[in-house]
Design an enzyme around this catalytic site. Sequence first.
Site, mmCIF file in Angstrom:
data_model
loop_
_atom_site.group_PDB
_atom_site.id
_atom_site.type_symbol
_atom_site.label_atom_id
_atom_site.label_comp_id
_atom_site.label_asym_id
_atom_site.label_seq_id
_atom_site.Cartn_x
_atom_site.Cartn_y
_atom_site.Cartn_z
ATOM 1 N N ARG A 126 60.455 -13.845 40.037
ATOM 2 C CA ARG A 126 60.840 -15.933 40.356
ATOM 3 C C ARG A 126 59.847 -16.228 40.194
ATOM 4 O O ARG A 126 59.906 -17.650 39.600
ATOM 5 C CB ARG A 126 61.088 -14.955 41.627
ATOM 6 C CG ARG A 126 61.198 -16.256 42.536
ATOM 7 C CD ARG A 126 61.419 -15.862 44.224
ATOM 8 N NE ARG A 126 62.092 -16.551 44.972
ATOM 9 C CZ ARG A 126 61.387 -18.252 46.145
ATOM 10 N NH1 ARG A 126 59.516 -16.641 45.650
ATOM 11 N NH2 ARG A 126 61.273 -18.817 46.456
ATOM 12 N N HIS B 26 60.543 -19.776 38.576
ATOM 13 C CA HIS B 26 60.117 -20.966 38.837
ATOM 14 C C HIS B 26 58.617 -21.633 38.383
ATOM 15 O O HIS B 26 59.383 -23.462 38.337
ATOM 16 C CB HIS B 26 59.812 -20.335 40.788
ATOM 17 C CG HIS B 26 60.184 -20.133 41.578
ATOM 18 N ND1 HIS B 26 60.255 -20.620 42.948
ATOM 19 C CD2 HIS B 26 61.487 -19.881 41.511
ATOM 20 C CE1 HIS B 26 61.303 -19.974 43.121
ATOM 21 N NE2 HIS B 26 61.770 -19.466 42.650
ATOM 22 N N ASN C 217 58.725 -22.794 46.313
ATOM 23 C CA ASN C 217 58.435 -21.559 46.220
ATOM 24 C C ASN C 217 56.622 -21.516 47.601
ATOM 25 O O ASN C 217 55.446 -21.061 46.874
ATOM 26 C CB ASN C 217 56.929 -22.917 45.258
ATOM 27 C CG ASN C 217 58.123 -23.276 43.802
ATOM 28 O OD1 ASN C 217 58.634 -22.172 43.366
ATOM 29 N ND2 ASN C 217 57.148 -24.500 43.136
ATOM 30 N N HIS D 209 67.758 -11.014 40.229
ATOM 31 C CA HIS D 209 68.666 -10.260 41.420
ATOM 32 C C HIS D 209 68.776 -9.668 42.258
ATOM 33 O O HIS D 209 68.860 -8.810 42.719
ATOM 34 C CB HIS D 209 69.643 -11.729 41.900
ATOM 35 C CG HIS D 209 69.338 -13.159 42.514
ATOM 36 N ND1 HIS D 209 70.289 -13.550 42.356
ATOM 37 C CD2 HIS D 209 68.605 -13.793 41.699
ATOM 38 C CE1 HIS D 209 69.384 -15.495 42.403
ATOM 39 N NE2 HIS D 209 68.129 -15.337 42.562
ATOM 40 N N ASP E 150 70.279 -7.212 45.835
ATOM 41 C CA ASP E 150 70.746 -5.897 45.405
ATOM 42 C C ASP E 150 71.105 -5.168 46.636
ATOM 43 O O ASP E 150 70.796 -4.443 47.015
ATOM 44 C CB ASP E 150 70.350 -5.221 44.279
ATOM 45 C CG ASP E 150 71.340 -4.399 43.566
ATOM 46 O OD1 ASP E 150 72.597 -3.690 44.592
ATOM 47 O OD2 ASP E 150 71.329 -3.770 43.036
#
Length: 336
Positions: free
Chosen positions: A67, A71, A96, A192, A244
């Site tokens: 992530r 980002h 963030n 993800h 998930d």
Amino acid sequence: MKMSSTAAVALAIGLVLGAFSGHCSSALEVGFYRGKCGRAIDVEEIVARVVKEKFFKNRTIVAALIRMQFHDCFVNGCDASILLDGSSTEKTAPPNLSVRGYDVIDAAKTAVESECRGVVSCADIIAIATREAVFWGGGGRYEVQTGRRDGFVSQASDVDLPNPSMSVSDSVAAFARKGLNASDMVHLLGGHTVGVAHCNLFQDRLYNFKSTRKPDPDMESSLLERLRLICPENSEGTNATNLDQNPQSSFIVDNSFYKEVVAHRGVLQIDQELAGDPITQAMVKTLASDTNSFSTKFGQAMVKLGAVGVLTTEKQGEIRRSCRAINNLGGVLNFN
């Protein structure tokens, strides 16, 4: 309104560097640091040791670092701007605030600096550390290109990350603006397969999807019931659930995420829509059925993400002493 000193410096530097903000990835290469710190010193191995130690203490660093890299790279390129501290830097922007993993990067930077001072950028450490985390998370090992320099600019107002409620077509357009295509988007959203989402990112799907006062009809009924228990209606939305929903795979970088969305068990709206939209449906079905191809394609997509808007010359960026501060913040900048 009085501007903070950090914001003022960032703005001033941004104006000076405006001409250098385009995509520039030609100087990146695999093994960029080979020989630059002496024959006996392997920069990537130093970072790898730090990440391995952190991983065995906390497996969630895999999702955190994936992530973080996304980002960082999606906002003005892969320049470690997300690491900079300050009252109005990127890390203070709402999307963030929940980014984690700064301690991993700090530890890796400290370890590298002790062996090879002033040579390795924080931007490259993010890329190397993320690759190592993906490997320990079961996602295979891909080659990392290095040679980035660290940026001077970090402003919360620049943060333009895709919204999880975006349509697939809007998301494709957002990725295209970064030089990434629909296939890259599908594979990167496969990140993800690890990590969590807070209720406020999908609560509308449970109770008032698109202002209908009804749940999203595309969500499988048992998942809907479970998520309503985690995210009661009108709650603050701070609870979280795994992206998930396969409990055997929630910490593993694999293709389980795609299997879940094909079964209408995607948590975020954009994730679920990947399985039904004509632009992405075929790709998602292939990834769901092919256990082996995801690791390779995810790695390739991460390499492509890592080349977005990179800075590779001394005029464009620096090698920070600390990943959290510009070297000459408050001093005189020299671009000669």
